[in-house]
Design a protein around this motif. Structure first.
Motif, mmCIF file in Angstrom:
data_model
loop_
_atom_site.group_PDB
_atom_site.id
_atom_site.type_symbol
_atom_site.label_atom_id
_atom_site.label_comp_id
_atom_site.label_asym_id
_atom_site.label_seq_id
_atom_site.Cartn_x
_atom_site.Cartn_y
_atom_site.Cartn_z
ATOM 1 N N ARG A 34 0.828 -1.215 0.000
ATOM 2 C CA ARG A 34 0.000 0.000 0.000
ATOM 3 C C ARG A 34 0.855 1.255 0.000
ATOM 4 N NH1 ARG A 34 -4.880 -1.496 4.323
ATOM 5 N NH2 ARG A 34 -5.955 -2.999 2.951
ATOM 6 N N ILE A 35 1.904 1.240 0.825
ATOM 7 C CA ILE A 35 2.804 2.406 0.855
ATOM 8 C C ILE A 35 3.456 2.615 -0.508
ATOM 9 C CG2 ILE A 35 4.931 3.318 1.864
ATOM 10 C CD1 ILE A 35 4.170 1.874 4.455
ATOM 11 N N TYR A 36 3.908 1.531 -1.110
ATOM 12 C CA TYR A 36 4.567 1.664 -2.416
ATOM 13 C C TYR A 36 3.594 2.149 -3.482
ATOM 14 C CZ TYR A 36 6.763 0.441 -6.813
ATOM 15 O OH TYR A 36 7.271 0.483 -8.091
ATOM 16 N N ASN A 37 2.363 1.629 -3.485
ATOM 17 C CA ASN A 37 1.377 2.072 -4.478
ATOM 18 C C ASN A 37 1.063 3.550 -4.308
ATOM 19 O OD1 ASN A 37 1.152 -0.417 -5.718
ATOM 20 N ND2 ASN A 37 -0.567 -1.084 -4.438
ATOM 21 N N GLY A 38 1.010 4.017 -3.040
ATOM 22 C CA GLY A 38 0.770 5.438 -2.816
ATOM 23 C C GLY A 38 1.904 6.292 -3.336
ATOM 24 N N VAL A 39 3.143 5.872 -3.080
ATOM 25 C CA VAL A 39 4.290 6.624 -3.588
ATOM 26 C C VAL A 39 4.341 6.571 -5.114
ATOM 27 C CG1 VAL A 39 6.812 6.742 -3.618
ATOM 28 C CG2 VAL A 39 5.604 6.251 -1.471
#
Length: 396
Positions: free
Chosen positions: A242-247
């Motif tokens: 999720r963090i990577y998709n947001g970035v």
């Protein structure tokens, strides 16, 4: 007399040094170690030998019989009655029981399953529906009758065939060309090599800082690194995604690409890498570091010219761990790469191969051996550093 006996005893030559060093415990330990080595090598040897055999051999005998002639019982349906032809006053049906397979030969045959060895190759047997059938060693058969044959369906002939030893690379050719394993092999290398190098580079700098540089919170940082070692990958995988998709959405970066899987493997491998390298670097001689500082060397110069070369055993140990982990991984690759056909890794392709060719064991064995041959090469290339680096990182 006693003096003479004592003189004779002292005159006897002493046992050789190598013989005095031999003990029952050492012999038992070496034999036990040899037993476990052979025990662990057998599955790999069996997989390799099976990958070089054809389908008939795999279905009829074990890999340990690969160098002896094996026998296989089988049955083949004869043509229907409408396919008979009249030749010189007789009605004849011809064919080949082996479907043109030149690697097998007929040993015996019969007209019933309980009489499969009723006649040897080249012999003749009467048929239940009339006439006689003759079967040759190469599988050719002739069913002839003086009267027209009339029977329902297609009767069977049962036979025993001999399969001589045959070693072939055809399985590897089929796997690498027809089933997409070649592309998956390149994809796995594309994922594994950067995912091994990146965490080593980051961890080496971090380990040196935690081992030789003084700064506030250093002890807390070491505690956090040790704590991260016990965090299960499955628990942290979705939050990291999720963090990577947001970035990725913020900076307009492809979310299902190689960068994501590289960063994920780097994040999951860094705690072990930092812990292993830091414990190794702490054990390096302090006198060398102090002498370099007195000569005016900076931390960066000390790290690049002294610490990094001396830490090669620990670097090699972690490189083996990380390479094996990433190469054999399927979960992280599926989460961060998705089901993209052109980016499927080798383990994912093998799962597909198992579903589409579940009965083709010769393809599965060759595909499985392709997946382990690269890790074996990496391990045996660096194994002399493995134990030294691993022990240094575990006893500090």
């Amino acid at each position: 007399m006693a003096t003479a006996a004592a003189t004779l005893d002292t005159a006897q030559p002493a046992a050789p040094t190598w013989l005095r060093r031999i003990s029952i415990g050492k012999i038992a330990a070496n034999l036990l170690l040899l037993f476990f080595v052979v025990l662990w090598t057998f599955p790999t040897l069996g997989l390799f030998v099976s990958s070089l055999r054809d389908r008939d051999q795999l279905s009829s005998s074990g890999w340990w019989t690969s160098f002896v002639t094996a026998t296989h019982q089988d049955a083949e349906r004869l043509p229907v009655a409408t396919e008979q032809k009249e030749e010189n006053g007789s009605f004849v049906l011809r064919g080949n029981l082996l479907a043109g397979d030149t690697h097998r030969t007929i040993q015996s045959f019969g007209t019933a399953s309980d009489a499969i060895a009723a006649a040897p190759a080249g012999g003749t047997l009467p048929m239940r529906f009339g006439g006689e059938v003759t079967v040759q060693a190469n599988g050719d058969y002739v069913w002839s009758s003086p009267t027209k044959l009339d029977y329902p369906g297609a009767p069977r002939l049962y036979f025993v065939s001999a399969i001589p030893p045959r070693i072939t690379l055809e399985n590897y050719y089929r796997v690498l060309t027809a089933d997409g394993i070649g592309r998956a092999f390149i994809n796995s290398a594309t994922v594994t090599i950067p995912a091994t190098i990146i965490p080593i580079m980051i961890a080496a700098f971090a380990a040196y800082a935690l081992a030789w540089m003084q700064f506030p919170g250093r002890t807390l940082a070491v505690i956090v690194v040790v704590g991260l070692l016990v965090v299960p990958l499955q628990m942290s995988l979705i939050p990291v995604l999720r963090i990577y998709n947001g970035v990725a959405n913020t900076f307009h970066v492809e979310s299902k690409g190689y960068v994501g899987v590289w960063l994920a493997h780097t994040a999951f491998g860094l705690p072990l890498a930092i812990y292993l390298l830091r414990n190794y670097m702490v054990g390096l001689p302090r006198e060398i570091m102090e002498s370099a500082r007195m000569d005016g060397a900076s931390h960066f110069k000390i790290f690049m010219t002294m610490v990094l070369p001396l830490s090669f055993p620990a670097l090699a140990s972690f490189a083996i761990f990380q390479f094996l982990w990433v190469w054999n991984d399927l979960l992280v690759a599926l989460v961060f790469l998705g089901a993209q056909e052109n980016r499927t890794v080798l383990t994912g392709r093998l799962v597909t191969l198992l579903g589409s060719h579940g009965s083709d064991w010769e393809l599965l064995t060759s595909g499985a051996f392709i997946t382990i041959v690269v890790p074996l090469i990496v391990f045996f290339s660096l194994q002399r550093y493995f134990v030294r680096g691993l022990l240094a990182g575990s006893v500090k």
